[in-house]
Design a protein around this motif. Structure first.
Motif, PDB file in Angstrom:
ATOM      1  N   PHE A  27     -78.386   2.842 -37.851  1.00 34.13           N
ATOM      2  CA  PHE A  27     -77.756   2.825 -36.535  1.00 34.13           C
ATOM      3  C   PHE A  27     -76.356   2.224 -36.605  1.00 34.13           C
ATOM      4  CE2 PHE A  27     -76.819   1.108 -32.361  1.00 34.13           C
ATOM      5  CZ  PHE A  27     -77.248   2.106 -31.503  1.00 34.13           C
ATOM      6  N   GLY A  28     -76.223   1.105 -37.279  1.00 33.83           N
ATOM      7  CA  GLY A  28     -74.926   0.429 -37.375  1.00 33.83           C
ATOM      8  C   GLY A  28     -73.883   1.262 -38.093  1.00 33.83           C
ATOM      9  N   GLU A  29     -74.319   2.007 -39.111  1.00 33.98           N
ATOM     10  CA  GLU A  29     -73.387   2.880 -39.830  1.00 33.98           C
ATOM     11  C   GLU A  29     -72.886   3.999 -38.915  1.00 33.98           C
ATOM     12  OE1 GLU A  29     -74.913   2.885 -44.412  1.00 33.98           O
ATOM     13  OE2 GLU A  29     -76.282   3.761 -42.921  1.00 33.98           O
ATOM     14  N   LYS A  81     -70.846  15.019 -25.670  1.00 37.63           N
ATOM     15  CA  LYS A  81     -69.657  14.743 -26.473  1.00 37.63           C
ATOM     16  C   LYS A  81     -69.979  14.329 -27.901  1.00 37.63           C
ATOM     17  CE  LYS A  81     -65.587  11.748 -26.454  1.00 37.63           C
ATOM     18  NZ  LYS A  81     -64.813  10.777 -25.692  1.00 37.63           N
ATOM     19  N   TRP A  82     -71.095  13.680 -28.123  1.00 38.31           N
ATOM     20  CA  TRP A  82     -71.338  13.014 -29.399  1.00 38.31           C
ATOM     21  C   TRP A  82     -72.303  13.724 -30.337  1.00 38.31           C
ATOM     22  CZ3 TRP A  82     -67.801   9.591 -30.226  1.00 38.31           C
ATOM     23  CH2 TRP A  82     -67.200   8.948 -29.132  1.00 38.31           C
ATOM     24  N   LYS A  83     -73.118  14.627 -29.849  1.00 42.13           N
ATOM     25  CA  LYS A  83     -74.182  15.187 -30.692  1.00 42.13           C
ATOM     26  C   LYS A  83     -73.657  15.935 -31.909  1.00 42.13           C
ATOM     27  CE  LYS A  83     -77.837  15.269 -27.302  1.00 42.13           C
ATOM     28  NZ  LYS A  83     -78.721  16.115 -26.505  1.00 42.13           N
ATOM     29  N   VAL A  84     -72.632  16.751 -31.736  1.00 41.13           N
ATOM     30  CA  VAL A  84     -72.122  17.469 -32.914  1.00 41.13           C
ATOM     31  C   VAL A  84     -71.491  16.501 -33.911  1.00 41.13           C
ATOM     32  CG1 VAL A  84     -71.869  19.722 -31.818  1.00 41.13           C
ATOM     33  CG2 VAL A  84     -69.991  18.108 -31.730  1.00 41.13           C
ATOM     34  N   LEU A  85     -70.893  15.419 -33.410  1.00 32.25           N
ATOM     35  CA  LEU A  85     -70.326  14.420 -34.318  1.00 32.25           C
ATOM     36  C   LEU A  85     -71.435  13.658 -35.050  1.00 32.25           C
ATOM     37  CD1 LEU A  85     -67.404  13.113 -32.095  1.00 32.25           C
ATOM     38  CD2 LEU A  85     -67.297  14.723 -34.002  1.00 32.25           C
ATOM     39  N   LEU A  86     -72.555  13.429 -34.388  1.00 33.14           N
ATOM     40  CA  LEU A  86     -73.694  12.801 -35.047  1.00 33.14           C
ATOM     41  C   LEU A  86     -74.273  13.736 -36.108  1.00 33.14           C
ATOM     42  CD1 LEU A  86     -75.414  11.117 -31.993  1.00 33.14           C
ATOM     43  CD2 LEU A  86     -74.425   9.952 -33.973  1.00 33.14           C
ATOM     44  N   LEU A  87     -74.353  15.017 -35.800  1.00 32.79           N
ATOM     45  CA  LEU A  87     -74.822  15.988 -36.793  1.00 32.79           C
ATOM     46  C   LEU A  87     -73.921  15.984 -38.018  1.00 32.79           C
ATOM     47  CD1 LEU A  87     -75.763  19.010 -34.518  1.00 32.79           C
ATOM     48  CD2 LEU A  87     -77.323  17.630 -35.883  1.00 32.79           C
ATOM     49  N   TRP A  88     -72.614  15.967 -37.777  1.00 29.93           N
ATOM     50  CA  TRP A  88     -71.651  15.941 -38.879  1.00 29.93           C
ATOM     51  C   TRP A  88     -71.834  14.669 -39.714  1.00 29.93           C
ATOM     52  CZ3 TRP A  88     -67.638  12.478 -39.759  1.00 29.93           C
ATOM     53  CH2 TRP A  88     -66.785  12.814 -40.806  1.00 29.93           C
ATOM     54  N   ALA A  89     -71.977  13.530 -39.052  1.00 32.91           N
ATOM     55  CA  ALA A  89     -72.136  12.260 -39.769  1.00 32.91           C
ATOM     56  C   ALA A  89     -73.420  12.255 -40.591  1.00 32.91           C
ATOM     57  CB  ALA A  89     -72.119  11.095 -38.780  1.00 32.91           C
ATOM     58  N   LYS A 147     -75.548   2.243 -26.030  1.00 36.96           N
ATOM     59  CA  LYS A 147     -76.462   2.911 -25.100  1.00 36.96           C
ATOM     60  C   LYS A 147     -76.426   4.423 -25.283  1.00 36.96           C
ATOM     61  CE  LYS A 147     -77.267   3.728 -20.205  1.00 36.96           C
ATOM     62  NZ  LYS A 147     -76.796   3.548 -18.846  1.00 36.96           N
ATOM     63  N   VAL A 148     -75.236   4.983 -25.351  1.00 32.34           N
ATOM     64  CA  VAL A 148     -75.090   6.429 -25.503  1.00 32.34           C
ATOM     65  C   VAL A 148     -75.570   6.861 -26.884  1.00 32.34           C
ATOM     66  CG1 VAL A 148     -73.422   8.329 -25.611  1.00 32.34           C
ATOM     67  CG2 VAL A 148     -73.277   6.636 -23.779  1.00 32.34           C
ATOM     68  N   LEU A 149     -75.268   6.103 -27.920  1.00 30.36           N
ATOM     69  CA  LEU A 149     -75.731   6.435 -29.263  1.00 30.36           C
ATOM     70  C   LEU A 149     -77.259   6.475 -29.289  1.00 30.36           C
ATOM     71  CD1 LEU A 149     -75.351   7.040 -32.247  1.00 30.36           C
ATOM     72  CD2 LEU A 149     -75.029   4.580 -32.636  1.00 30.36           C
ATOM     73  N   THR A 150     -77.888   5.479 -28.713  1.00 34.38           N
ATOM     74  CA  THR A 150     -79.348   5.443 -28.654  1.00 34.38           C
ATOM     75  C   THR A 150     -79.887   6.660 -27.913  1.00 34.38           C
ATOM     76  OG1 THR A 150     -79.380   3.030 -28.725  1.00 34.38           O
ATOM     77  CG2 THR A 150     -81.329   4.112 -27.825  1.00 34.38           C
ATOM     78  N   GLN A 151     -79.293   6.979 -26.775  1.00 38.97           N
ATOM     79  CA  GLN A 151     -79.731   8.117 -25.963  1.00 38.97           C
ATOM     80  C   GLN A 151     -79.578   9.431 -26.727  1.00 38.97           C
ATOM     81  OE1 GLN A 151     -77.200   8.913 -22.625  1.00 38.97           O
ATOM     82  NE2 GLN A 151     -78.672  10.251 -21.637  1.00 38.97           N
ATOM     83  N   GLN A 152     -78.425   9.627 -27.351  1.00 35.19           N
ATOM     84  CA  GLN A 152     -78.167  10.868 -28.070  1.00 35.19           C
ATOM     85  C   GLN A 152     -79.113  11.022 -29.265  1.00 35.19           C
ATOM     86  OE1 GLN A 152     -74.816  13.020 -27.065  1.00 35.19           O
ATOM     87  NE2 GLN A 152     -76.260  12.255 -25.558  1.00 35.19           N
TER      88      GLN A 152
END
Length: 117
Positions: free
Chosen positions: A38-40, A22-30, A51-56
């Motif tokens: 990490f906090g940003e 769910k999050w990887k494309v949103l992380l790429l966009w960010a 936990k999920v952010l760290t994993q992704q």
């Protein structure tokens, strides 16, 4: 880290394996906006757990999509950025994002029918 499916049937199969979740494309966009701590990233995606952010991020780093830079400060400072492969993946996803924007209203209107509660 999640297990890879390979061997792959085609290039699309391999690409989807990298951005699966769910999050990887949103992380790429960010991260396309520039390096972020990490906090940003956490504030930019308020529904993601730490936990999920760290994993992704770890999975994207293992795939060579994200670079993790550790600065020797006290406390330690870590920044994440896209690698060359991450930038090219983001560029490849741009047409998919354009398709999504063009069809967003329709998709949102049909959401209850596609996902009954």
């Amino acid at each position: 880290m999640s297990a890879r499916k390979g061997p792959y049937e085609c290039g699309l199969d391999a690409a989807v394996d990298v951005i699966d979740g769910k999050w990887k494309v949103l992380l790429l966009w960010a991260l396309a906006q520039g390096p972020q701590r990490f906090g940003e990233l956490r504030r930019g995606l308020p529904k993601i757990t730490e936990k999920v952010l760290t994993q992704q991020l770890r999975e994207l780093e293992a795939d060579g999509i994200v670079h993790r830079e550790v600065y020797p400060h006290v406390p330690p400072k870590v920044a994440y950025s896209l690698t060359e492969a991450g930038t090219s993946l983001n560029e490849a996803l741009a047409p998919l994002g354009a398709w999504g924007r063009a069809h967003m209203t329709h998709l949102e209107a049909t959401y209850p029918q596609r996902h009954p509660t």
